[in-house]
Design a protein around this motif. Structure first.
Motif, mmCIF file in Angstrom:
data_model
loop_
_atom_site.group_PDB
_atom_site.id
_atom_site.type_symbol
_atom_site.label_atom_id
_atom_site.label_comp_id
_atom_site.label_asym_id
_atom_site.label_seq_id
_atom_site.Cartn_x
_atom_site.Cartn_y
_atom_site.Cartn_z
ATOM 1 N N THR A 19 3.999 -8.912 -2.652
ATOM 2 C CA THR A 19 3.840 -8.883 -1.177
ATOM 3 C C THR A 19 2.496 -9.525 -0.495
ATOM 4 N N LYS A 20 2.579 -9.837 0.558
ATOM 5 C CA LYS A 20 1.216 -10.382 1.161
ATOM 6 C C LYS A 20 0.056 -9.470 0.911
ATOM 7 N N GLU A 21 0.165 -8.082 0.906
ATOM 8 C CA GLU A 21 -0.828 -6.837 0.619
ATOM 9 C C GLU A 21 -1.326 -7.342 -0.804
ATOM 10 N N GLU A 22 -0.449 -7.517 -1.592
ATOM 11 C CA GLU A 22 -0.781 -7.668 -2.950
ATOM 12 C C GLU A 22 -1.635 -8.845 -3.322
ATOM 13 N N HIS A 23 -1.197 -9.891 -2.566
ATOM 14 C CA HIS A 23 -2.003 -11.321 -2.899
ATOM 15 C C HIS A 23 -3.272 -11.041 -2.224
ATOM 16 N N GLN A 65 12.409 5.865 5.972
ATOM 17 C CA GLN A 65 11.619 7.165 6.165
ATOM 18 C C GLN A 65 10.511 7.261 5.213
ATOM 19 N N LEU A 66 9.324 7.534 5.792
ATOM 20 C CA LEU A 66 8.127 7.844 5.006
ATOM 21 C C LEU A 66 7.996 9.082 4.694
ATOM 22 N N ALA A 67 8.256 10.145 5.490
ATOM 23 C CA ALA A 67 8.199 11.504 5.077
ATOM 24 C C ALA A 67 8.962 11.883 3.743
ATOM 25 N N PHE A 68 8.322 12.520 2.662
ATOM 26 C CA PHE A 68 8.787 12.885 1.409
ATOM 27 C C PHE A 68 9.356 11.715 0.760
ATOM 28 N N ASN A 69 8.951 10.651 0.855
ATOM 29 C CA ASN A 69 9.385 9.255 0.267
ATOM 30 C C ASN A 69 8.091 8.358 -0.042
ATOM 31 N N LEU A 70 8.529 7.404 -1.150
ATOM 32 C CA LEU A 70 7.390 6.451 -1.205
ATOM 33 C C LEU A 70 8.075 4.783 -0.885
ATOM 34 N N LEU A 71 7.165 4.089 -0.607
ATOM 35 C CA LEU A 71 7.930 2.624 -0.106
ATOM 36 C C LEU A 71 7.116 1.722 -0.710
ATOM 37 N N PRO A 72 7.535 1.214 -1.928
ATOM 38 C CA PRO A 72 6.907 0.029 -2.605
ATOM 39 C C PRO A 72 6.805 -1.226 -1.925
ATOM 40 N N HIS A 73 6.375 -1.109 -0.666
ATOM 41 C CA HIS A 73 6.534 -2.328 0.356
ATOM 42 C C HIS A 73 5.341 -2.057 1.228
ATOM 43 N N VAL A 74 4.399 -3.095 1.204
ATOM 44 C CA VAL A 74 3.263 -2.939 2.179
ATOM 45 C C VAL A 74 3.346 -4.338 2.560
ATOM 46 N N ASP A 75 3.571 -4.951 3.878
ATOM 47 C CA ASP A 75 3.600 -6.312 4.243
ATOM 48 C C ASP A 75 4.668 -6.895 3.780
ATOM 49 N N LYS A 76 4.820 -8.273 4.096
ATOM 50 C CA LYS A 76 5.878 -9.150 4.050
ATOM 51 C C LYS A 76 5.841 -9.519 2.269
ATOM 52 N N PHE A 77 7.218 -9.876 1.997
ATOM 53 C CA PHE A 77 7.376 -9.989 0.453
ATOM 54 C C PHE A 77 7.133 -11.795 0.596
ATOM 55 N N PHE A 78 6.612 -12.424 -0.592
ATOM 56 C CA PHE A 78 6.539 -13.637 -0.922
ATOM 57 C C PHE A 78 7.664 -14.049 -2.029
ATOM 58 N N GLU A 79 7.769 -15.285 -2.263
ATOM 59 C CA GLU A 79 8.959 -15.858 -3.161
ATOM 60 C C GLU A 79 8.621 -15.364 -4.542
ATOM 61 N N ASP A 80 7.230 -15.101 -4.873
ATOM 62 C CA ASP A 80 7.088 -14.811 -6.298
ATOM 63 C C ASP A 80 7.259 -13.322 -6.457
ATOM 64 N N GLY A 81 7.687 -12.555 -5.232
ATOM 65 C CA GLY A 81 8.109 -10.901 -5.633
ATOM 66 C C GLY A 81 6.900 -10.192 -5.049
ATOM 67 N N THR A 118 -1.274 -6.465 -8.725
ATOM 68 C CA THR A 118 -1.109 -5.236 -7.820
ATOM 69 C C THR A 118 0.088 -4.903 -7.274
ATOM 70 N N THR A 119 0.497 -3.569 -7.245
ATOM 71 C CA THR A 119 1.672 -3.152 -6.457
ATOM 72 C C THR A 119 1.111 -2.258 -5.525
ATOM 73 N N CYS A 120 1.520 -2.480 -4.331
ATOM 74 C CA CYS A 120 1.255 -1.542 -3.184
ATOM 75 C C CYS A 120 2.304 -0.856 -2.640
ATOM 76 N N VAL A 121 1.770 0.422 -2.379
ATOM 77 C CA VAL A 121 2.835 1.508 -2.259
ATOM 78 C C VAL A 121 2.534 2.519 -1.097
ATOM 79 N N ARG A 122 3.108 2.592 0.025
ATOM 80 C CA ARG A 122 2.931 3.401 1.005
ATOM 81 C C ARG A 122 3.441 4.667 0.637
#
Length: 340
Positions: A207-211, A189-205, A230-234
């Motif tokens: 995400t693709k967005e952060e790379h 759920q995104l409403a009233f929430n934060l997701l520290p996850h934008v795009d897929k995760f790589f092995e180094d921890g 970088t840490t990308c958050v939705r």
């Protein structure tokens, strides 16, 4: 001269913005052709007294186009951008398919417009967060010499498309009614929430967005040794991304000079009066061409460091507007012709 322009992915959120921006900025068009997948081909799109029937995006569709702006996803771009180039149509691509290709210019016109001269039929548009962040970082780099930066993004639902924006609105309505919230566009759920996850995760921890933030910034700014984390958050915001940046520079920094540099930069609007509660916010920079920069201060943890806050419309500077500006640079620099 006027040009035959196509939009691939015309029925999507960015595609709709592209139509409006091309007309609002008076791009010299002889014609506009709207293209999409078989799911959307045949639909009618209307703007004022103008109407178009959406055509199928296929190789032959580029035979009579000079410039095609792509916003239909990486697989479509991978298949069709080279086909457009073969047919002497310059492909301006919003996806990540060609951004790191050494033979494809990656362009933010306020920074490296001249790079369009070297295209071989394809020009890449950067990731939305990268484009917005550089509207704050580039003028400071020119003044102080950027060495490294840390960034935390606050990315709106618009970054995931029209369906994601609709889902956020639906979740808010469900919450008001006391009904269960459905999550299909995001893992939670995104409403009233934060997701520290934008795009897929790589092995180094990361995400693709952060790379993307690191790799694309290096290429656009021509800083191959640049370092970034970088840490990308939705976040539950409909439109416009926000980015908190802590940057370290080669030379001593000065807040007054930094503000002057931002004020004089074509892509930024200085909004930095904290005593008056004036700072950039998504609600104020949605539908604006410039990105807002504020909260500029001496960083308390970095040598020669500055902390700043940048906000920009993901659908505009992060996608559609930057693509139109690339097309404008092609025209201005007489670089529309494909040279392979």
């Amino acid at each position: 001269m006027s040009y035959r322009v196509g939009i691939v992915g015309a029925t999507g959120a960015v595609g709709q913005e592209l139509i409006d921006l091309l007309y609002a900025r008076n791009f010299p068009m002889e014609s506009l052709t709207l293209l999409a997948s078989s799911r959307s081909a045949g639909k009618t799109i209307t703007r004022g007294d103008k109407s178009w029937t959406v055509e199928l995006a296929c190789p032959e569709a580029f035979d009579n186009l000079d410039i095609a702006i792509f916003s239909a996803g990486g697989s479509t771009s991978t298949d069709l951008c080279p086909e457009a180039a073969k047919r002497n149509c310059v492909a301006v691509d919003n996806s990540s398919a060609f951004r790191m290709d050494p033979n494809v210019p990656l362009v933010v016109p306020e920074i490296n417009a001249e790079a369009v001269r070297g295209h071989q039929g394809i020009i890449a548009n950067p990731n939305c967060s990268t484009a917005v962040a550089l509207m704050g970082l580039w003028p400071l780099h020119e003044l102080f010499g950027l060495k490294r930066f840390f960034a935390s993004t606050y990315q709106a639902a618009s970054g995931a498309g029209a369906a994601a924006m609709a889902e956020l609105e639906d979740q808010v309505r469900s919450w008001v009614k006391g009904e269960p919230m459905k999550a299909e566009q995001f893992p939670h759920q995104l409403a009233f929430n934060l997701l520290p996850h934008v795009d897929k995760f790589f092995e180094d921890g990361y995400t693709k967005e952060e790379h993307k933030m690191l790799n694309e910034s290096r290429k656009i700014m021509n800083l191959p040794e640049l370092r970034a984390s970088t840490t990308c958050v939705r976040v539950p915001v409909l439109r416009a991304h926000s980015i908190a940046i802590n940057a370290e520079f080669e030379r001593p920094v000065d807040v007054v000079k930094a503000r002057e540099a931002i004020s004089g930069f074509a892509g930024a609007d200085l909004c930095d009066e904290p005593a008056e509660n004036r700072y950039p916010m998504p609600i104020d920079f949605s539908g604006k061409e410039k990105c807002g920069v504020g909260r500029i201060r001496i960083d308390s943890a970095l040598d020669n460091g500055l902390a700043l806050w940048v906000v920009g419309d993901q659908l505009w500077k992060g996608a559609a507007l930057n693509a139109v500006q690339i097309a404008e640079a092609l025209v201005k620099l007489d670089a529309v012709a494909v040279s392979v």
